[in-house]
Design an enzyme around this catalytic site. Structure first.
Site, mmCIF file in Angstrom:
data_model
loop_
_atom_site.group_PDB
_atom_site.id
_atom_site.type_symbol
_atom_site.label_atom_id
_atom_site.label_comp_id
_atom_site.label_asym_id
_atom_site.label_seq_id
_atom_site.Cartn_x
_atom_site.Cartn_y
_atom_site.Cartn_z
ATOM 1 N N VAL A 55 -9.994 -49.319 -27.200
ATOM 2 C CA VAL A 55 -9.306 -48.504 -28.209
ATOM 3 C C VAL A 55 -10.278 -47.775 -29.151
ATOM 4 O O VAL A 55 -9.852 -46.916 -29.918
ATOM 5 C CB VAL A 55 -8.286 -49.333 -29.030
ATOM 6 C CG1 VAL A 55 -7.167 -49.856 -28.161
ATOM 7 C CG2 VAL A 55 -8.967 -50.455 -29.791
ATOM 8 N N TYR A 142 -12.506 -56.800 -42.294
ATOM 9 C CA TYR A 142 -11.368 -57.208 -41.456
ATOM 10 C C TYR A 142 -10.063 -57.121 -42.254
ATOM 11 O O TYR A 142 -9.074 -56.548 -41.784
ATOM 12 C CB TYR A 142 -11.604 -58.644 -40.968
ATOM 13 C CG TYR A 142 -10.504 -59.212 -40.113
ATOM 14 C CD1 TYR A 142 -10.381 -58.874 -38.770
ATOM 15 C CD2 TYR A 142 -9.579 -60.116 -40.643
ATOM 16 C CE1 TYR A 142 -9.371 -59.409 -37.979
ATOM 17 C CE2 TYR A 142 -8.575 -60.660 -39.865
ATOM 18 C CZ TYR A 142 -8.468 -60.303 -38.527
ATOM 19 O OH TYR A 142 -7.465 -60.839 -37.753
ATOM 20 N N ALA A 144 -9.406 -55.329 -44.851
ATOM 21 C CA ALA A 144 -9.078 -53.921 -45.123
ATOM 22 C C ALA A 144 -8.457 -53.276 -43.885
ATOM 23 O O ALA A 144 -7.477 -52.528 -43.982
ATOM 24 C CB ALA A 144 -10.333 -53.165 -45.549
ATOM 25 N N LYS A 146 -6.781 -54.721 -41.550
ATOM 26 C CA LYS A 146 -5.452 -55.283 -41.303
ATOM 27 C C LYS A 146 -4.439 -54.838 -42.368
ATOM 28 O O LYS A 146 -3.255 -54.702 -42.091
ATOM 29 C CB LYS A 146 -5.541 -56.809 -41.225
ATOM 30 C CG LYS A 146 -6.319 -57.308 -40.002
ATOM 31 C CD LYS A 146 -5.658 -56.861 -38.700
ATOM 32 C CE LYS A 146 -6.277 -57.453 -37.466
ATOM 33 N NZ LYS A 146 -5.589 -57.075 -36.239
HETATM 34 P P1 NAP Z 1 -9.281 -62.854 -29.054
HETATM 35 O O1 NAP Z 1 -8.807 -63.979 -28.217
HETATM 36 O O2 NAP Z 1 -10.682 -62.806 -29.514
HETATM 37 O O3 NAP Z 1 -8.905 -61.503 -28.295
HETATM 38 C C1 NAP Z 1 -9.310 -60.255 -28.784
HETATM 39 C C2 NAP Z 1 -8.841 -59.197 -27.830
HETATM 40 O O4 NAP Z 1 -9.195 -57.914 -28.363
HETATM 41 C C3 NAP Z 1 -9.504 -59.319 -26.449
HETATM 42 O O5 NAP Z 1 -8.523 -59.129 -25.458
HETATM 43 C C4 NAP Z 1 -10.495 -58.168 -26.434
HETATM 44 O O6 NAP Z 1 -10.651 -57.587 -25.140
HETATM 45 C C5 NAP Z 1 -9.768 -57.170 -27.312
HETATM 46 N N1 NAP Z 1 -10.691 -56.162 -27.809
HETATM 47 C C6 NAP Z 1 -11.845 -56.306 -28.511
HETATM 48 N N2 NAP Z 1 -12.418 -55.110 -28.716
HETATM 49 C C7 NAP Z 1 -11.623 -54.185 -28.131
HETATM 50 C C8 NAP Z 1 -11.667 -52.787 -27.991
HETATM 51 N N3 NAP Z 1 -12.679 -52.052 -28.482
HETATM 52 N N4 NAP Z 1 -10.660 -52.164 -27.324
HETATM 53 C C9 NAP Z 1 -9.642 -52.867 -26.811
HETATM 54 N N5 NAP Z 1 -9.545 -54.210 -26.881
HETATM 55 C C10 NAP Z 1 -10.527 -54.857 -27.547
HETATM 56 O O7 NAP Z 1 -8.425 -62.743 -30.406
HETATM 57 P P2 NAP Z 1 -6.918 -63.130 -30.726
HETATM 58 O O8 NAP Z 1 -6.960 -64.310 -31.629
HETATM 59 O O9 NAP Z 1 -6.102 -63.178 -29.503
HETATM 60 O O10 NAP Z 1 -6.503 -61.885 -31.624
HETATM 61 C C11 NAP Z 1 -5.535 -60.928 -31.228
HETATM 62 C C12 NAP Z 1 -5.089 -60.152 -32.457
HETATM 63 O O11 NAP Z 1 -4.487 -61.062 -33.408
HETATM 64 C C13 NAP Z 1 -6.240 -59.468 -33.204
HETATM 65 O O12 NAP Z 1 -5.819 -58.203 -33.666
HETATM 66 C C14 NAP Z 1 -6.488 -60.395 -34.374
HETATM 67 O O13 NAP Z 1 -7.054 -59.727 -35.466
HETATM 68 C C15 NAP Z 1 -5.075 -60.877 -34.669
HETATM 69 N N6 NAP Z 1 -5.041 -62.121 -35.427
HETATM 70 C C16 NAP Z 1 -5.540 -63.275 -34.893
HETATM 71 C C17 NAP Z 1 -5.482 -64.437 -35.655
HETATM 72 C C18 NAP Z 1 -5.997 -65.751 -35.148
HETATM 73 O O14 NAP Z 1 -6.015 -66.721 -35.932
HETATM 74 N N7 NAP Z 1 -6.386 -65.862 -33.895
HETATM 75 C C19 NAP Z 1 -4.939 -64.411 -36.946
HETATM 76 C C20 NAP Z 1 -4.455 -63.215 -37.444
HETATM 77 C C21 NAP Z 1 -4.505 -62.072 -36.678
HETATM 78 P P3 NAP Z 1 -11.886 -57.913 -24.164
HETATM 79 O O15 NAP Z 1 -12.087 -59.403 -24.192
HETATM 80 O O16 NAP Z 1 -11.394 -57.403 -22.854
HETATM 81 O O17 NAP Z 1 -13.069 -57.174 -24.690
#
Ligand code: NAP
Length: 234
Positions: A55, A142, A144, A146
């Protein structure tokens, strides 16, 4: 069959979202940036398609949208984080966080919206974070990015509602994924104590909220920020 694009479908929360949408009848494009194998395996498991979609790269967005054509549902889930003092984060890392988490979601949405507007139907679900609502020390960039996603959701929801498109946002709390693997067992225990429900979130909790918001049961819900956080932020 309804078509959905999930960015970061290769990740912890994204893969749960892809599985849940497939179980609910969607043909799912499993978006990935670097984890091609994970996306391929998941797509094969759920009868969807892996989709190379960085993205932060305009060409990648363009190529991905040409491949998918019009879709019914877009889940802007891709995200990265970095824990450090605001003054210690390099300009490069800061830009990367904003570009992936906020600008990337906006640019992909800009490309997929016109066909939804023509169809007068569609659904967009953005994944923010509780830190976008209340701010986190040592995660300023981060937070900011979000918070930007929350503003983006509210404004776009108003703009496209007359076109029959709903835009909502899920604001996860602490969800057990790779993103949180950097925390020690001691840190995790301290965090758990801050969660009123007393347990960490699981990716399926976010996936369930996505399925609900995408469904007709949420047909009168738009522009909303739904916290899925065990009561950590109320
Ligand atoms: P994760 O397991 O680290 O997964 C992150 C995902 O983002 C991976 O699929 C990665 O793809 C993808 N990504 C990274 N850079 C990218 C780019 N330039 N273009 C497209 N995709 C990209 O994290 P998660 O915990 O599942 O997080 C998912 C979402 O939830 C995020 O937006 C995160 O901020 C949000 N969130 C998570 C938590 C938490 O506690 N885990 C809390 C609040 C919000 P690749 O591996 O293929 O590079």
């Amino acid at each position: 069959m309804k078509k959905a694009v999930v960015t970061g479908g290769s990740g912890g929360i994204g893969s749960a979202i892809c599985r849940a949408l497939a179980e609910n009848g969607y043909y799912v494009y499993v978006g990935y940036a670097s984890s091609a194998e994970k996306a391929e395996l998941l797509a094969a498991e759920i009868g969807g398609e892996p989709l190379k979609l960085d993205v932060s790269c305009a060409e990648s967005i363009k190529a991905a949208c040409e491949k998918t054509g019009a879709v019914n549902l877009l889940v802007n889930n891709a995200g990265i984080s970095e824990i450090d003092l605001f003054t210690a984060i390099s300009e490069e890392k800061s830009s990367r966080i904003i570009n992936v988490n906020l600008v990337g979601a906006m640019e992909l949405t800009r490309k997929l919206l016109p066909s939804m507007i023509r169809e007068k139907s569609g659904c967009i679900i953005n994944i923010s974070s509780m830190w976008g609502e209340v701010g986190a020390s040592c995660e300023v960039d981060y937070s900011a990015s979000k918070a930007g996603i929350i503003g983006f959701t509210k404004a776009l929801a108003k703009e496209v509602a007359p076109s029959g498109i709903r835009v909502n946002c899920i604001s996860p709390g602490f969800i057990m994924t790779e993103m949180n693997s950097r925390f020690s067992a001691e840190d995790l225990e301290l965090i758990r104590e801050e969660i009123p429900l007393g347990i960490f979130g699981e990716p399926r909790h976010i996936a369930d909220a996505v399925v609900f918001l995408a469904s007709e049961k949420a047909e009168y819900i738009t522009g909303q920020i739904i916290g899925v956080n065990g009561g950590m932020v109320v």
